[in-house]
Design a protein around this motif. Structure first.
Motif, mmCIF file in Angstrom:
data_model
loop_
_atom_site.group_PDB
_atom_site.id
_atom_site.type_symbol
_atom_site.label_atom_id
_atom_site.label_comp_id
_atom_site.label_asym_id
_atom_site.label_seq_id
_atom_site.Cartn_x
_atom_site.Cartn_y
_atom_site.Cartn_z
ATOM 1 N N ALA A 113 23.073 -2.783 -61.084
ATOM 2 C CA ALA A 113 23.668 -3.588 -60.289
ATOM 3 C C ALA A 113 23.989 -4.957 -60.753
ATOM 4 O O ALA A 113 24.229 -6.019 -60.249
ATOM 5 N N ALA A 114 24.963 -4.682 -61.685
ATOM 6 C CA ALA A 114 25.615 -5.847 -62.277
ATOM 7 C C ALA A 114 24.707 -6.822 -62.628
ATOM 8 O O ALA A 114 23.730 -6.880 -63.065
ATOM 9 N N CYS A 115 25.212 -8.085 -62.454
ATOM 10 C CA CYS A 115 24.375 -9.322 -62.625
ATOM 11 C C CYS A 115 23.341 -9.499 -61.812
ATOM 12 O O CYS A 115 22.486 -10.387 -62.206
ATOM 13 N N SER A 116 23.213 -9.006 -61.047
ATOM 14 C CA SER A 116 21.813 -8.737 -60.039
ATOM 15 C C SER A 116 20.737 -7.781 -60.568
ATOM 16 O O SER A 116 19.558 -7.608 -60.051
ATOM 17 N N GLY A 117 21.115 -7.204 -61.653
ATOM 18 C CA GLY A 117 20.433 -5.696 -62.250
ATOM 19 C C GLY A 117 19.087 -6.111 -62.525
ATOM 20 O O GLY A 117 17.943 -5.415 -62.114
ATOM 21 N N SER A 285 25.327 -11.347 -67.877
ATOM 22 C CA SER A 285 24.955 -10.275 -66.753
ATOM 23 C C SER A 285 23.426 -9.889 -66.596
ATOM 24 O O SER A 285 22.887 -10.984 -66.232
ATOM 25 N N ALA A 286 23.186 -8.840 -66.407
ATOM 26 C CA ALA A 286 21.577 -8.602 -66.125
ATOM 27 C C ALA A 286 20.625 -9.172 -67.201
ATOM 28 O O ALA A 286 19.567 -9.017 -66.767
ATOM 29 N N ALA A 287 21.098 -9.532 -68.134
ATOM 30 C CA ALA A 287 20.184 -10.170 -69.456
ATOM 31 C C ALA A 287 19.996 -11.753 -68.940
ATOM 32 O O ALA A 287 19.010 -12.148 -69.720
ATOM 33 N N SER A 288 20.553 -12.381 -68.306
ATOM 34 C CA SER A 288 20.857 -13.705 -68.336
ATOM 35 C C SER A 288 19.474 -14.415 -67.610
ATOM 36 O O SER A 288 18.803 -15.271 -68.250
ATOM 37 N N GLY A 317 28.564 -8.156 -59.153
ATOM 38 C CA GLY A 317 29.413 -7.043 -59.157
ATOM 39 C C GLY A 317 28.546 -5.835 -58.106
ATOM 40 O O GLY A 317 27.486 -5.839 -58.225
ATOM 41 N N GLY A 318 29.570 -5.345 -57.369
ATOM 42 C CA GLY A 318 29.027 -4.529 -56.364
ATOM 43 C C GLY A 318 29.617 -4.678 -54.967
ATOM 44 O O GLY A 318 29.812 -3.627 -54.388
ATOM 45 N N LEU A 319 29.439 -5.798 -54.111
ATOM 46 C CA LEU A 319 28.783 -6.852 -54.746
ATOM 47 C C LEU A 319 27.341 -6.496 -54.464
ATOM 48 O O LEU A 319 27.069 -6.080 -53.451
ATOM 49 N N THR A 320 26.621 -7.272 -55.252
ATOM 50 C CA THR A 320 25.119 -7.283 -54.988
ATOM 51 C C THR A 320 24.624 -8.813 -55.168
ATOM 52 O O THR A 320 25.131 -9.676 -56.031
ATOM 53 N N TRP A 321 23.442 -9.193 -54.556
ATOM 54 C CA TRP A 321 22.625 -10.305 -54.750
ATOM 55 C C TRP A 321 21.267 -10.113 -54.271
ATOM 56 O O TRP A 321 21.044 -9.309 -53.407
ATOM 57 N N GLY A 322 20.317 -10.982 -54.593
ATOM 58 C CA GLY A 322 19.158 -11.167 -54.085
ATOM 59 C C GLY A 322 18.079 -12.049 -54.989
ATOM 60 O O GLY A 322 18.692 -12.581 -56.253
#
Length: 328
Positions: A113-117, A285-288, A317-322
């Motif tokens: 889920a890219a940066c929301s992963g 990204s997902a690690a931040s 990206g996706g776009l995704t957010w949460g």
């Protein structure tokens, strides 16, 4: 919670590669400057992997989380890795990590889920662990973004770094860390950030050239975050009976310092409640989020078991957010 068991955050660990690439280093081949990068992004340096794979970074972060908790890998029943830079389509990064750490009893899979992963993966892991016979789950955000970035593209090359963060979850009869969540996706805007695209064509014909590198519309992403993320944070807090003032810290994905400042202004919350380490690591990204969480624990700003209230927010990206509303 019906028959499901409570889940708490037991420990957090991180790992970043040794090599540091400063803004001044980038000026050797890019038309840029330290002042230009810092003023627009808040980034001063980033860590870059030269020999370690995504699975290598994730493995070392997982070892760190297990070591801090004093938990053996054999006790872990679930390994989820959030990444948009896997080492291969198969095996998954999670399966490689499962083998590397010796979690022989664990199921393992990746989430993209890219940066929301990390937010997505934490949500999934909490629910799976609470309903499973296992005691522990590892949620890992790990990226080697340096292998998906075009290092001749100034608009993206200055932004990203490599690293991994791991969170160990424990099924616990007394404590539940996860208060609420509000998670979304909008695939209609997915072209705003694309990475690793391949052509869908007859394999017997000559394929057209595709750009395998990450491509991003910075303006589209910025506008999306400003419109969607403050509303998302407000929703997850207020729907669970709290006010924004009740939250000790808002841990946002470390994408851009100016963007984080804009979100704090929209929410009318002090910037001090939005800790940052983007200056040292760039956008991982997902690690931040797990890297930031581990930094704050190491500094003593956050203590596991303290009952502090946090919001973890990812977007990309996706776009995704949460957002996840958690109680330590």
């Amino acid at each position: 919670m019906s028959s499901q068991k409570k889940v708490k955050i037991r420990s957090v660990g991180k790992y970043v590669p040794d090599k540091v690439l400063t803004n001044d280093d980038l000026t050797e081949w890019l038309d840029t400057s330290d002042e230009w990068i810092t003023s627009r992004t808040g980034i001063q340096q980033r860590h870059i992997s030269t020999v370690e794979s995504t699975a290598d970074l994730c493995t070392k972060a997982a070892h760190e989380a297990l070591k801090k908790a004093g938990v053996a890998a054999e006790a872990v029943g679930l390994v989820i890795v959030a990444t948009m830079s896997p080492d291969a389509q198969s095996p998954s990064v999670a399966c490689t990590v499962q083998a590397n750490i010796g979690a022989a009893q664990a199921m393992a899979f990746d989430i993209n889920a890219a940066c929301s992963g990390f937010v997505y993966a934490s949500s999934v892991a909490e629910k799976m662990l609470s309903a499973s016979p296992y005691q522990y789950a590892l949620v890992i955000g790990g990226e080697v973004m340096s292998k998906v970035v075009d290092w001749q593209d100034r608009s993206t090359a200055v932004l990203f770094g490599d690293g991994a963060g791991a969170m160990l979850l424990e099924k616990n009869s007394d404590t539940h860390s996860f208060i609420g969540e509000d998670i979304h996706a909008d695939g209609s805007r997915g072209r705003s950030l694309v990475s690793g695209e391949t052509a869908l064509e007859n394999p017997l014909t000559i394929k057209r050239e595709m750009n395998p590198y990450l491509q991003m519309s910075g303006r589209d992403i910025f506008d999306f975050v400003i419109r969607s993320v403050p509303k998302n944070i407000r929703t997850v807090v207020e729907d669970n009976g709290l006010d924004l003032e009740d939250v000790d810290y808002f841990l946002l994905h470390q994408a851009n310092a100016r963007l984080i400042k804009a979100v704090s202004k929209k929410l009318k919350q002090p910037i001090e409640k939005f800790p940052q380490n983007i200056q040292y690591f760039g956008n991982t990204s997902a690690a931040s989020i797990p890297i930031l969480l581990d930094d704050l624990i190491e500094r003593g700003d956050i203590q596991l078991g303290s009952k502090q209230t946090l919001v973890l927010t990812g977007f990309g990206g996706g776009l995704t957010w949460g957002s996840l509303l958690i109680n330590l």
